[in-house]
Design a protein around this motif. Structure first.
Motif, PDB file in Angstrom:
ATOM      1  N   PRO A 228       0.527  -6.667   0.955  1.00  0.00           N
ATOM      2  CA  PRO A 228       1.147  -6.835   2.270  1.00  0.00           C
ATOM      3  C   PRO A 228       0.383  -6.168   3.401  1.00  0.00           C
ATOM      4  N   MET A 229       0.448  -6.796   4.575  1.00  0.00           N
ATOM      5  CA  MET A 229      -0.064  -6.233   5.828  1.00  0.00           C
ATOM      6  C   MET A 229       1.100  -6.263   6.830  1.00  0.00           C
ATOM      7  N   PRO A 230       2.077  -5.374   6.674  1.00  0.00           N
ATOM      8  CA  PRO A 230       3.292  -5.442   7.506  1.00  0.00           C
ATOM      9  C   PRO A 230       3.013  -5.314   8.990  1.00  0.00           C
ATOM     10  N   TYR A 231       3.767  -6.059   9.772  1.00  0.00           N
ATOM     11  CA  TYR A 231       3.705  -6.016  11.234  1.00  0.00           C
ATOM     12  C   TYR A 231       2.279  -6.271  11.738  1.00  0.00           C
ATOM     13  N   ALA A 232       1.624  -7.279  11.175  1.00  0.00           N
ATOM     14  CA  ALA A 232       0.247  -7.597  11.550  1.00  0.00           C
ATOM     15  C   ALA A 232       0.202  -8.245  12.931  1.00  0.00           C
TER      16      ALA A 232
END
Length: 287
Positions: A228-232
Motif C-alpha cells: 500500500p501507498m496510503p493517501y498517495a
C-alpha cells in the motif's frame, strides 16, 4: 539480533548535515551504524519503500473506494530509533564515547563547544535532548535521527526563513530535501506545519523544481512492491506524497517518493487538492 542486523544494514556514516557545504564525518566517528534498539511491530531492520516507479494509471475512484480509510499503523511503527555504533548497541552502553557523524552540527545546535569530539558533557547534553524527544536509545550518540529531529524543531517556527520556497498567492507544497521536512504555505501563511519526511535515495532523487498534484488516490498500491501507498498524491510521474507503514528515519532514502508518517499523510490529504503546486529543492543528506 543486533549482530545479524549488521549484515543487512547499509553503512550510515555517510549521512551528513543539511548545510550548503556538508563537512565529512567527525574525526573518530564510526561508519558501522545499526538501529540502537529492535524496531517496532511489523518493522524489518531495513525498510524499502513501496513506491511507484512509473506513472500510475489515472482513473476516478468510486465513492465506495474513497470511503475506505487506510488501516492504521501498528504501535511503535514511527518510534525515533537512533542509528548507533554496533559495539554500543551490543554492549547497551549508557553513554557513548564515540563521536557521531553529526557531532559538530549537534554541538553547535545545543550550544556546546564545537570541536567534533565526544566528551562527557557532550554526551550528557545529547542524552538529555534524546530523552526529551523520545529518541531511543538515549546514549548521547550524535546520529542521523537526533540531527533530523533538530532540523524539524528548527523548521517549525518559520520554515521558510531562508526563502527557498517561492511565495505565491496559491497553495505551494514545499519539499525541503536538505532538512528532510515538508510543509504547505499559501502566500506567507503556513497552512500545513512542517513534518518529517524521507525523499529519494542516491540515483533515485526526488526531482527538484516545480510540479503539480495531478492525481490523488487514497488507497493506492505500489506496482513494484505490491504494497500500500496510503493517501498517495502524485506530482511528477511516479513520484508522490504518501504514507509508509515503517520508519521514515532509515539511512536509505525512498525510490523517489516523499514518504510520510500515516497521520501526517492523512492531514496533508485534507490540505492539498488536485492542481496544487509542489516545489522541491536541495539534496537529501548522504545522497
Amino acid at each position: 539480533m543486533l549482530l545479524a542486523a549488521a549484515t543487512v544494514l547499509p553503512t550510515a556514516g555517510t549521512i551528513r548535515a543539511a548545510t550548503p557545504a556538508s563537512p565529512p564525518p567527525a574525526p573518530g566517528a564510526t561508519t558501522e551504524l545499526v538501529p540502537g534498539v529492535p524496531p517496532g511491530p511489523q518493522q524489518p531492520w531495513q525498510f524499502d519503500t513501496p513506491d511507484q516507479m512509473l506513472p500510475p494509471k489515472v482513473y476516478t475512484p468510486t465513492r465506495e473506494e474513497d470511503a475506505v480509510e487506510p488501516r492504521d499503523a501498528a504501535p511503535g511503527t514511527y518510534d525515533l530509533i537512533e542509528y548507533v555504533p554496533l559495539g554500543d548497541a551490543v554492549a547497551k552502553v549508557a553513554c557513548s564515547k564515540q563521536a557521531g557523524p553529526y557531532q559538530r552540527q549537534v554541538e553547535r545546535w545545543l550550544g556546546l563547544k564545537v570541536d567534533g569530539k565526544q566528551s562527557a558533557a557532550d554526551c550528557k547534553a545529547i542524552r538529555n535532548f534524546q530523552k526529551k524527544h523520545g529518541i531511543k536509545p538515549a546514549i548521547g550518540f550524535a546520529g542521523p535521527v537526533t540531527w533530523a529531529q533538530m532540523m524539524l524543531i528548527s523548521a517549525r517556527k518559520n520554515p521558510n526563513a531562508a526563502k527557498k520556497c517561492p511565495v505565491r498567492t496559491y497553495r505551494v507544497a514545499c519539499v525541503d530535501l536538505d532538512r528532510q521536512v515538508t510543509w504547505v504555505q499559501k502566500g506567507k501563511k503556513v497552512v500545513f506545519a512542517p513534518v518529517p519526511m524521507r525523499s529519494g535515495r542516491k540515483g533515485y532523487a526526488t526531482r527538484a523544481g516545480w510540479h503539480t498534484v495531478y492525481w490523488r488516490h487514497k488507497n493506492h498500491w505500489s506496482t513494484l512492491y505490491n504494497q500500500p501507498m496510503p493517501y498517495a498524491q502524485f506530482f511528477d510521474g511516479g513520484q508522490a506524497f504518501h504514507a509508509v507503514y515503517g520508519s521514515i528515519h532509515t539511512t536509505v532514502g525512498s525510490w523517489g517518493c516523499v514518504n510520510l508518517k500515516l497521520a501526517d499523510a492523512r492531514r496533508l490529504w485534507g490540505v492539498l487538492k488536485k492542481g496544487d503546486r509542489v516545489f522541491v529543492w536541495g539534496r537529501r543528506p548522504g545522497s
